[in-house]
Design a protein around this motif. Sequence first.
Motif, PDB file in Angstrom:
ATOM      1  N   LEU A   1     -29.698  25.723   0.604  1.00 40.91           N
ATOM      2  CA  LEU A   1     -28.979  25.842   1.402  1.00 40.91           C
ATOM      3  C   LEU A   1     -27.765  25.665   0.526  1.00 40.91           C
ATOM      4  O   LEU A   1     -26.364  26.262   0.810  1.00 40.91           O
ATOM      5  CB  LEU A   1     -28.483  24.545   2.825  1.00 40.91           C
ATOM      6  N   ARG A   2     -27.485  25.116  -0.375  1.00 43.37           N
ATOM      7  CA  ARG A   2     -26.374  25.025  -1.159  1.00 43.37           C
ATOM      8  C   ARG A   2     -25.667  26.311  -1.647  1.00 43.37           C
ATOM      9  O   ARG A   2     -24.288  26.599  -1.572  1.00 43.37           O
ATOM     10  CB  ARG A   2     -25.811  23.937  -2.076  1.00 43.37           C
TER      11      ARG A   2
ATOM     12  N   THR B   1     -40.439  23.018  -0.866  1.00 40.82           N
ATOM     13  CA  THR B   1     -40.110  20.755  -1.221  1.00 40.82           C
ATOM     14  C   THR B   1     -38.627  21.228  -0.679  1.00 40.82           C
ATOM     15  O   THR B   1     -38.068  21.640   0.147  1.00 40.82           O
ATOM     16  CB  THR B   1     -40.058  20.864  -3.115  1.00 40.82           C
ATOM     17  N   ARG B   2     -38.680  19.788   0.209  1.00 42.97           N
ATOM     18  CA  ARG B   2     -37.052  19.487  -0.025  1.00 42.97           C
ATOM     19  C   ARG B   2     -36.398  19.715  -0.755  1.00 42.97           C
ATOM     20  O   ARG B   2     -35.098  20.428   0.301  1.00 42.97           O
ATOM     21  CB  ARG B   2     -37.129  17.590   0.659  1.00 42.97           C
ATOM     22  N   GLU B   3     -35.987  19.231  -1.616  1.00 45.33           N
ATOM     23  CA  GLU B   3     -35.062  19.849  -2.111  1.00 45.33           C
ATOM     24  C   GLU B   3     -34.843  21.561  -3.063  1.00 45.33           C
ATOM     25  O   GLU B   3     -33.474  22.430  -3.312  1.00 45.33           O
ATOM     26  CB  GLU B   3     -35.219  19.596  -4.052  1.00 45.33           C
TER      27      GLU B   3
ATOM     28  N   PRO C   1     -27.835  11.849  -7.125  1.00 41.81           N
ATOM     29  CA  PRO C   1     -28.038  13.398  -6.174  1.00 41.81           C
ATOM     30  C   PRO C   1     -26.274  12.227  -5.214  1.00 41.81           C
ATOM     31  O   PRO C   1     -26.807  11.171  -5.099  1.00 41.81           O
ATOM     32  CB  PRO C   1     -29.140  13.460  -5.529  1.00 41.81           C
ATOM     33  N   VAL C   2     -25.860  13.666  -4.680  1.00 43.70           N
ATOM     34  CA  VAL C   2     -24.873  13.119  -4.032  1.00 43.70           C
ATOM     35  C   VAL C   2     -25.588  13.028  -2.429  1.00 43.70           C
ATOM     36  O   VAL C   2     -26.048  14.008  -2.286  1.00 43.70           O
ATOM     37  CB  VAL C   2     -23.990  14.166  -3.917  1.00 43.70           C
ATOM     38  N   PRO C   3     -25.228  12.011  -1.396  1.00 44.56           N
ATOM     39  CA  PRO C   3     -25.698  12.119  -0.589  1.00 44.56           C
ATOM     40  C   PRO C   3     -25.506  13.089   0.066  1.00 44.56           C
ATOM     41  O   PRO C   3     -24.038  13.402   0.761  1.00 44.56           O
ATOM     42  CB  PRO C   3     -25.063  10.754  -0.042  1.00 44.56           C
ATOM     43  N   LEU C   4     -26.196  13.694   1.273  1.00 45.24           N
ATOM     44  CA  LEU C   4     -26.445  14.254   2.163  1.00 45.24           C
ATOM     45  C   LEU C   4     -24.743  13.865   3.191  1.00 45.24           C
ATOM     46  O   LEU C   4     -25.428  13.145   3.645  1.00 45.24           O
ATOM     47  CB  LEU C   4     -27.277  15.131   2.988  1.00 45.24           C
ATOM     48  N   THR C   5     -24.215  14.863   3.892  1.00 41.83           N
ATOM     49  CA  THR C   5     -23.410  14.776   4.974  1.00 41.83           C
ATOM     50  C   THR C   5     -24.283  15.076   6.638  1.00 41.83           C
ATOM     51  O   THR C   5     -25.577  15.133   6.491  1.00 41.83           O
ATOM     52  CB  THR C   5     -22.333  15.465   5.465  1.00 41.83           C
ATOM     53  N   ALA C   6     -24.127  13.572   8.008  1.00 43.57           N
ATOM     54  CA  ALA C   6     -24.651  14.086   8.642  1.00 43.57           C
ATOM     55  C   ALA C   6     -25.110  15.330   9.396  1.00 43.57           C
ATOM     56  O   ALA C   6     -25.864  15.898  10.118  1.00 43.57           O
ATOM     57  CB  ALA C   6     -24.289  13.247   9.710  1.00 43.57           C
ATOM     58  N   ASP C   7     -23.969  16.510   8.983  1.00 38.39           N
ATOM     59  CA  ASP C   7     -24.059  17.651   9.301  1.00 38.39           C
ATOM     60  C   ASP C   7     -24.850  18.283   8.871  1.00 38.39           C
ATOM     61  O   ASP C   7     -26.205  19.348   9.299  1.00 38.39           O
ATOM     62  CB  ASP C   7     -22.633  18.332   9.147  1.00 38.39           C
ATOM     63  N   GLN C   8     -25.115  18.040   7.302  1.00 37.06           N
ATOM     64  CA  GLN C   8     -25.966  18.792   6.033  1.00 37.06           C
ATOM     65  C   GLN C   8     -27.413  18.088   6.434  1.00 37.06           C
ATOM     66  O   GLN C   8     -27.659  19.412   6.443  1.00 37.06           O
ATOM     67  CB  GLN C   8     -25.671  18.320   4.577  1.00 37.06           C
ATOM     68  N   GLU C   9     -27.772  17.126   6.718  1.00 36.63           N
ATOM     69  CA  GLU C   9     -28.695  16.651   7.125  1.00 36.63           C
ATOM     70  C   GLU C   9     -29.339  17.521   7.905  1.00 36.63           C
ATOM     71  O   GLU C   9     -30.222  17.678   8.489  1.00 36.63           O
ATOM     72  CB  GLU C   9     -28.518  15.414   7.074  1.00 36.63           C
TER      73      GLU C   9
ATOM     74  N   THR D   1     -23.904  32.226 -14.187  1.00 38.34           N
ATOM     75  CA  THR D   1     -24.523  30.535 -14.214  1.00 38.34           C
ATOM     76  C   THR D   1     -24.760  30.266 -12.829  1.00 38.34           C
ATOM     77  O   THR D   1     -23.426  30.858 -11.933  1.00 38.34           O
ATOM     78  CB  THR D   1     -24.250  30.000 -15.410  1.00 38.34           C
ATOM     79  N   ALA D   2     -25.355  29.272 -12.614  1.00 37.02           N
ATOM     80  CA  ALA D   2     -25.760  29.308 -11.449  1.00 37.02           C
ATOM     81  C   ALA D   2     -24.417  28.132 -10.470  1.00 37.02           C
ATOM     82  O   ALA D   2     -23.863  27.397 -11.584  1.00 37.02           O
ATOM     83  CB  ALA D   2     -26.871  28.096 -10.753  1.00 37.02           C
ATOM     84  N   THR D   3     -23.869  27.975  -9.270  1.00 36.68           N
ATOM     85  CA  THR D   3     -23.222  26.315  -8.849  1.00 36.68           C
ATOM     86  C   THR D   3     -23.715  26.145  -7.760  1.00 36.68           C
ATOM     87  O   THR D   3     -23.933  26.889  -6.859  1.00 36.68           O
ATOM     88  CB  THR D   3     -21.714  27.344  -8.845  1.00 36.68           C
ATOM     89  N   THR D   4     -22.994  25.088  -7.448  1.00 34.60           N
ATOM     90  CA  THR D   4     -24.007  24.431  -5.896  1.00 34.60           C
ATOM     91  C   THR D   4     -22.244  23.382  -5.592  1.00 34.60           C
ATOM     92  O   THR D   4     -21.768  23.292  -6.454  1.00 34.60           O
ATOM     93  CB  THR D   4     -24.386  23.214  -6.194  1.00 34.60           C
ATOM     94  N   ALA D   5     -21.746  23.466  -3.877  1.00 40.31           N
ATOM     95  CA  ALA D   5     -20.788  22.684  -3.614  1.00 40.31           C
ATOM     96  C   ALA D   5     -21.034  20.833  -4.685  1.00 40.31           C
ATOM     97  O   ALA D   5     -20.438  20.747  -4.739  1.00 40.31           O
ATOM     98  CB  ALA D   5     -21.037  22.165  -2.475  1.00 40.31           C
TER      99      ALA D   5
END
Length: 439
Positions: free
Chosen positions: A172-173, A164-166, A118-126, A48-52
């Motif tokens: 990316l994740r 889309t953004r998502e 949703p978990v907020p993105l870090t500056a690096d992720q943004e 199945t799927a997983t993400t950070a």
Amino acid sequence: MSNPADPVVVDAAAAAAPTVDTEKAELVLAKTSEPPAPAQNETGEAVTATTADSAAAPLAADATETTVDGPPLATAEGTDASNPVPSASDPAVAEQEPKAPVRTPFTAPLPVSQPSEPVPLTADQEARYASVLSTVSAWTTVPTTSAKNSPTAPITDGERMWLTRECLLRYLRAVKWNTVEAQKRLLGTLTWRREYGADGFDPEYISPENETGKQVILGYDNASRPCLYLCPSKQNTQRTPRQIQHLVFMLDRVIDLMLPGQETLSLLVNFGESGSGSNPSATQGRQTLSILQTHYPERLGRALVINVPWAVWGFFKIITPFIDPLTREKLKFNEDLRQHVPPQHLLSSFGGDVEFEYDHSIYWPALMKLAEERRAEQRERWVKGGKRVGEYEAYLKGGDHGSLSEVEGGQQGADPADNSEKIPEIPAAVQTSEVVEQQ
């Protein structure tokens, strides 16, 4: 094709389907820990799927609601084939209990079913997201096949709306925030959808595969995920490419029915009364695995499997070394499904209170109508928002989130069409041809 470290998304039934030699399975199981007996309700392994983000979010939150009062928010009429499903714009809350038997999809979850924040993105992720957004926004053509030096064709509005953004964040994740790999995977999926014909499957072409109701989309789980039910015992067709196309088609319809704030689905599989003859072949299983892990990353939120036969246990044990440990936590074997799905949205054959009767002449047109309404509404909002790559899915799906143009400039009431200057100022985008060469 993703590398072995990439997260994997797999339809549990199709992945479990390859025929497993019983003696081999028993040998493997003898060398490993014994699988939990069905009555023990223990967690098994899954593809199945997983993400950070999945790792950071408490999985237990997905199954906290165990008792829910009240009827579904809205259900379609049970027997009126002339008007089988209400408009997507109808009131969300129905005042009456669903008619029994239910024959059409529910249009909304219960009020207590809410997606996780949703978990907020870090500056690096943004910053990494902005880099990928700049790249894909510059794409003007897409290869027509996956072959090397394939001819290209102009990117379509539908393909741009898909970006889309998502969507970008999901890819990316899936590749651990590697921007170049995310770009390759995104372009690869656009190319695959063209080559495979995923956006062109006609409901009438797919219809024979579902005449027995072996796949049903109905209701929402505790986290507001739309539920896709798989019943291998109802297999009704020969092993042909259309069986896999059927699964892809239904996955896309589940995505159509996802509401604002939810990106994942709940997969429920009942192996009861199924035999080896009703299971797809090993080749089909591998094909399904390849498609879903590569082109539907981050889409599976929960997989709930009941009545697991011995051969399927053996299969899961065999593939365990190839599965990310975090993904295994998303699959639940032989549990009380009422802990995961409100009884009012859970089929009685899976332990719920919904008396569902599959009538293809009613269910199929109802599902197609509802899905088309949702897609049409999203297309209308996308055009209204300025046809932006990187648009917010919550806006497209009718939530209270503003469009990308509104969020960027507070421009409600202004014409959002002219937005070429609003792409983030970041390093030059990687051209489409360069991404293809890196694949």
